[in-house]
Design a protein around this motif. Structure first.
Motif, PDB file in Angstrom:
ATOM      1  N   LEU A 265       0.820  -1.208   0.000  1.00 11.89           N
ATOM      2  CA  LEU A 265       0.000   0.000   0.000  1.00 11.89           C
ATOM      3  C   LEU A 265       0.857   1.264   0.000  1.00 11.89           C
ATOM      4  O   LEU A 265       0.518   2.264  -0.634  1.00 11.89           O
ATOM      5  N   SER A 266       1.975   1.210   0.722  1.00 13.74           N
ATOM      6  CA  SER A 266       2.892   2.350   0.726  1.00 13.74           C
ATOM      7  C   SER A 266       3.434   2.598  -0.672  1.00 13.74           C
ATOM      8  O   SER A 266       3.503   3.742  -1.149  1.00 13.74           O
ATOM      9  N   SER A 267       3.811   1.512  -1.370  1.00 13.09           N
ATOM     10  CA  SER A 267       4.320   1.629  -2.728  1.00 13.09           C
ATOM     11  C   SER A 267       3.252   2.163  -3.680  1.00 13.09           C
ATOM     12  O   SER A 267       3.521   3.037  -4.524  1.00 13.09           O
ATOM     13  N   LEU A 268       2.021   1.678  -3.542  1.00 15.55           N
ATOM     14  CA  LEU A 268       0.940   2.135  -4.408  1.00 15.55           C
ATOM     15  C   LEU A 268       0.593   3.601  -4.154  1.00 15.55           C
ATOM     16  O   LEU A 268       0.274   4.349  -5.087  1.00 15.55           O
ATOM     17  N   THR A 269       0.660   4.017  -2.887  1.00 14.75           N
ATOM     18  CA  THR A 269       0.388   5.423  -2.560  1.00 14.75           C
ATOM     19  C   THR A 269       1.433   6.336  -3.183  1.00 14.75           C
ATOM     20  O   THR A 269       1.119   7.399  -3.724  1.00 14.75           O
ATOM     21  N   ARG A 270       2.695   5.917  -3.131  1.00 19.42           N
ATOM     22  CA  ARG A 270       3.745   6.715  -3.778  1.00 19.42           C
ATOM     23  C   ARG A 270       3.547   6.755  -5.289  1.00 19.42           C
ATOM     24  O   ARG A 270       3.758   7.787  -5.927  1.00 19.42           O
ATOM     25  N   GLN A 271       3.128   5.637  -5.855  1.00 15.28           N
ATOM     26  CA  GLN A 271       2.966   5.565  -7.305  1.00 15.28           C
ATOM     27  C   GLN A 271       1.824   6.444  -7.803  1.00 15.28           C
ATOM     28  O   GLN A 271       1.972   7.147  -8.813  1.00 15.28           O
ATOM     29  N   PHE A 272       0.690   6.407  -7.071  1.00 10.17           N
ATOM     30  CA  PHE A 272      -0.505   7.086  -7.575  1.00 10.17           C
ATOM     31  C   PHE A 272      -0.829   8.389  -6.859  1.00 10.17           C
ATOM     32  O   PHE A 272      -1.653   9.171  -7.335  1.00 10.17           O
ATOM     33  N   GLY A 273      -0.204   8.636  -5.706  1.00  8.62           N
ATOM     34  CA  GLY A 273      -0.347   9.940  -5.069  1.00  8.62           C
ATOM     35  C   GLY A 273      -1.559  10.136  -4.198  1.00  8.62           C
ATOM     36  O   GLY A 273      -1.769  11.243  -3.691  1.00  8.62           O
ATOM     37  N   SER A 274      -2.395   9.102  -4.000  1.00  8.29           N
ATOM     38  CA  SER A 274      -3.536   9.252  -3.101  1.00  8.29           C
ATOM     39  C   SER A 274      -3.932   7.907  -2.517  1.00  8.29           C
ATOM     40  O   SER A 274      -3.689   6.852  -3.122  1.00  8.29           O
ATOM     41  N   THR A 275      -4.568   7.958  -1.341  1.00  4.73           N
ATOM     42  CA  THR A 275      -5.015   6.740  -0.672  1.00  4.73           C
ATOM     43  C   THR A 275      -6.080   6.021  -1.493  1.00  4.73           C
ATOM     44  O   THR A 275      -6.068   4.794  -1.622  1.00  4.73           O
ATOM     45  N   GLU A 276      -7.024   6.784  -2.041  1.00  6.18           N
ATOM     46  CA  GLU A 276      -8.116   6.175  -2.793  1.00  6.18           C
ATOM     47  C   GLU A 276      -7.602   5.406  -4.011  1.00  6.18           C
ATOM     48  O   GLU A 276      -8.059   4.296  -4.303  1.00  6.18           O
ATOM     49  N   LEU A 277      -6.648   5.987  -4.725  1.00  9.21           N
ATOM     50  CA  LEU A 277      -6.105   5.313  -5.901  1.00  9.21           C
ATOM     51  C   LEU A 277      -5.275   4.101  -5.506  1.00  9.21           C
ATOM     52  O   LEU A 277      -5.258   3.091  -6.217  1.00  9.21           O
ATOM     53  N   ALA A 278      -4.574   4.198  -4.368  1.00 10.64           N
ATOM     54  CA  ALA A 278      -3.817   3.047  -3.879  1.00 10.64           C
ATOM     55  C   ALA A 278      -4.755   1.890  -3.559  1.00 10.64           C
ATOM     56  O   ALA A 278      -4.472   0.724  -3.883  1.00 10.64           O
ATOM     57  N   THR A 301     -14.825  -2.233  -7.571  1.00 15.83           N
ATOM     58  CA  THR A 301     -13.703  -1.410  -7.119  1.00 15.83           C
ATOM     59  C   THR A 301     -14.193  -0.118  -6.483  1.00 15.83           C
ATOM     60  O   THR A 301     -13.673   0.311  -5.445  1.00 15.83           O
ATOM     61  N   GLU A 302     -15.198   0.513  -7.089  1.00 14.38           N
ATOM     62  CA  GLU A 302     -15.741   1.749  -6.511  1.00 14.38           C
ATOM     63  C   GLU A 302     -16.299   1.500  -5.122  1.00 14.38           C
ATOM     64  O   GLU A 302     -16.074   2.284  -4.184  1.00 14.38           O
ATOM     65  N   ASN A 303     -17.041   0.407  -4.959  1.00 16.46           N
ATOM     66  CA  ASN A 303     -17.594   0.067  -3.647  1.00 16.46           C
ATOM     67  C   ASN A 303     -16.489  -0.304  -2.660  1.00 16.46           C
ATOM     68  O   ASN A 303     -16.585   0.002  -1.467  1.00 16.46           O
ATOM     69  N   TYR A 304     -15.454  -0.986  -3.156  1.00 16.75           N
ATOM     70  CA  TYR A 304     -14.336  -1.383  -2.311  1.00 16.75           C
ATOM     71  C   TYR A 304     -13.657  -0.148  -1.708  1.00 16.75           C
ATOM     72  O   TYR A 304     -13.426  -0.087  -0.492  1.00 16.75           O
ATOM     73  N   VAL A 305     -13.368   0.830  -2.538  1.00 16.77           N
ATOM     74  CA  VAL A 305     -12.686   2.046  -2.047  1.00 16.77           C
ATOM     75  C   VAL A 305     -13.556   2.762  -1.023  1.00 16.77           C
ATOM     76  O   VAL A 305     -13.081   3.151   0.050  1.00 16.77           O
ATOM     77  N   ARG A 306     -14.843   2.940  -1.344  1.00 15.30           N
ATOM     78  CA  ARG A 306     -15.744   3.620  -0.404  1.00 15.30           C
ATOM     79  C   ARG A 306     -15.844   2.870   0.912  1.00 15.30           C
ATOM     80  O   ARG A 306     -15.804   3.468   1.999  1.00 15.30           O
ATOM     81  N   SER A 307     -15.969   1.560   0.838  1.00 18.66           N
ATOM     82  CA  SER A 307     -16.147   0.756   2.044  1.00 18.66           C
ATOM     83  C   SER A 307     -14.903   0.783   2.934  1.00 18.66           C
ATOM     84  O   SER A 307     -15.001   0.947   4.154  1.00 18.66           O
ATOM     85  N   VAL A 308     -13.718   0.633   2.326  1.00 20.22           N
ATOM     86  CA  VAL A 308     -12.488   0.647   3.124  1.00 20.22           C
ATOM     87  C   VAL A 308     -12.278   2.014   3.761  1.00 20.22           C
ATOM     88  O   VAL A 308     -11.914   2.108   4.943  1.00 20.22           O
ATOM     89  N   MET A 309     -12.496   3.082   3.018  1.00 23.51           N
ATOM     90  CA  MET A 309     -12.328   4.424   3.573  1.00 23.51           C
ATOM     91  C   MET A 309     -13.286   4.653   4.741  1.00 23.51           C
ATOM     92  O   MET A 309     -12.926   5.256   5.757  1.00 23.51           O
ATOM     93  N   SER A 310     -14.528   4.174   4.602  1.00 27.92           N
ATOM     94  CA  SER A 310     -15.515   4.316   5.681  1.00 27.92           C
ATOM     95  C   SER A 310     -15.107   3.519   6.909  1.00 27.92           C
ATOM     96  O   SER A 310     -15.207   4.005   8.039  1.00 27.92           O
ATOM     97  N   LYS A 311     -14.641   2.302   6.717  1.00 25.76           N
ATOM     98  CA  LYS A 311     -14.194   1.478   7.839  1.00 25.76           C
ATOM     99  C   LYS A 311     -12.993   2.115   8.532  1.00 25.76           C
ATOM    100  O   LYS A 311     -12.906   2.108   9.776  1.00 25.76           O
ATOM    101  N   ALA A 312     -12.055   2.630   7.740  1.00 25.95           N
ATOM    102  CA  ALA A 312     -10.872   3.265   8.324  1.00 25.95           C
ATOM    103  C   ALA A 312     -11.263   4.455   9.191  1.00 25.95           C
ATOM    104  O   ALA A 312     -10.717   4.661  10.290  1.00 25.95           O
ATOM    105  N   GLU A 313     -12.204   5.254   8.697  1.00 32.13           N
ATOM    106  CA  GLU A 313     -12.641   6.419   9.462  1.00 32.13           C
ATOM    107  C   GLU A 313     -13.291   5.997  10.775  1.00 32.13           C
ATOM    108  O   GLU A 313     -13.128   6.657  11.809  1.00 32.13           O
ATOM    109  N   ALA A 314     -14.012   4.881  10.753  1.00 30.56           N
ATOM    110  CA  ALA A 314     -14.672   4.396  11.969  1.00 30.56           C
ATOM    111  C   ALA A 314     -13.678   3.945  13.031  1.00 30.56           C
ATOM    112  O   ALA A 314     -13.992   3.925  14.232  1.00 30.56           O
ATOM    113  N   TYR A 315     -12.457   3.573  12.617  1.00 33.67           N
ATOM    114  CA  TYR A 315     -11.444   3.112  13.563  1.00 33.67           C
ATOM    115  C   TYR A 315     -10.675   4.269  14.216  1.00 33.67           C
ATOM    116  O   TYR A 315      -9.891   4.056  15.137  1.00 33.67           O
ATOM    117  N   ARG A 316     -10.872   5.504  13.739  1.00 34.75           N
ATOM    118  CA  ARG A 316     -10.086   6.624  14.266  1.00 34.75           C
ATOM    119  C   ARG A 316     -10.612   7.091  15.601  1.00 34.75           C
ATOM    120  O   ARG A 316     -11.786   7.046  15.854  1.00 34.75           O
TER     121      ARG A 316
END
Length: 316
Positions: A265-278, A301-316
């Motif tokens: 994920l770190s490599s993908l974030t560097r490659q694409f420049g954003s968490t959502e694209l990673a 994929t669209e649902n996957y990104v939305r779902s993971v971002m929502s879950k991550a926010e819930a853990y903060r």
């Protein structure tokens, strides 16, 4: 005063700002801009915490305020002519002996990740993906605190203090303030989450967000380290065997799988420049994201990104 004279006068004014005699004037400009932005109590940069032996938060804020009013110029790196967003941040940190890459997308891979705006400190770099026509980071500013940043916004404007909004990526290139108890780079305690210590450790090691790692595991396997999908993806982070081999990961070992996912994920974030694209690349593959120039138009994929971002926010 005719147009040419006005431009010349403005250039002389900007050039003077970078000579010692301009110190009082630029401080006054900062006080005015900060006050207008609602930064009560922060117009005196000496109130910001200092980091011994490093370019401190207060030094970054003080240096940045010297450029208030400099016109925006696309590709600009010379304040006597104009600055673009990344030219501005590169100049500020360069003045303090810290080298940054030239473009905002390159700068978004420097330093270490900051988990959220709530964890951001003055001097952190805040990045944005503002263009719908192409994927990746395209704007950067310097965070001040209190929901404000300094940035060179766009053509027709000048370097100014403005609301930070919602950054796509936040990076810290300064050392932690002396005496401060810094949270892990990955952020979040993840109390009660399975494998919380492994997520936190891997996130801190690889400079990504611990809640995000946990959210990926929940989405992929429901925290089941023995899970195997019909397609053959294995373990907590659901690595395909070929991907696991390429990363040197044992997908059925939670510690190895989590560390491998953090690396990936770190490599993908560097490659694409954003968490959502990673995340989109984690789900559908980097080649697919590159081919579409953004999140692929696949419902999964669209649902996957939305779902993971929502879950991550819930853990903060």
């Amino acid at each position: 005063m005719d147009g040419v004279s006005a431009v010349q006068a403005r250039i002389f004014e900007i050039q003077a700002r970078f000579r010692p005699a301009a110190t009082t004037a630029s401080a006054a400009a900062w006080a005015s801009a900060a006050g207008a932005a609602g930064l009560t109590g922060t117009s005196s940069v000496s109130t910001w915490p200092a980091a011994a032996g490093t370019a401190s938060e207060s030094a970054v804020v003080a240096q940045a305020q010297k450029y208030l009013g400099v016109p925006y110029l696309w590709g600009g790196t010379d304040p006597s002519k104009g600055l673009d967003c990344s030219g501005f941040t590169q100049r500020v940190f360069g003045d303090l002996g810290i080298e940054l890459p030239r473009t905002s997308s390159q700068q978004a891979t420097t330093g270490k990740a900051v988990a959220s705006l709530a964890a951001a400190r003055p001097g952190d770099l805040v990045f944005f993906d503002n263009s719908s026509s192409r994927a990746g980071i395209d704007h950067v500013g310097i965070y001040l605190g209190n929901g404000q940043m300094i940035a060179a916004p766009q053509a027709g404007e000048t370097v100014k203090v403005q609301a930070v909004g919602t950054p796509t990526v936040i990076r810290r290139v300064l050392a932690e303030p002396t005496g401060a108890t810094a949270a892990p780079a990955g952020g979040g305690t993840l109390a009660g989450v399975p494998y919380a210590d492994l997520f936190t450790r891997a996130a801190s090691k690889h400079g990504i967000d611990a809640p995000l790692l946990a959210a990926v595991a929940q989405q992929e396997s429901g925290f089941n380290s023995s899970a195997v999908s019909p397609a053959g993806a294995q373990g907590l982070m659901q690595f395909m065997p070929a991907t696991a081999r390429g990363l040197g990961v044992d997908p059925l070992d939670p510690a190895s799988a989590i560390d491998g996912a953090a690396t990936y994920l770190s490599s993908l974030t560097r490659q694409f420049g954003s968490t959502e694209l990673a995340l989109a690349a984690y789900n559908s593959g980097p080649g697919t994201v590159s081919r579409y120039g953004g999140i692929p138009p696949y419902p999964e994929t669209e649902n996957y990104v939305r779902s993971v971002m929502s879950k991550a926010e819930a853990y903060r």
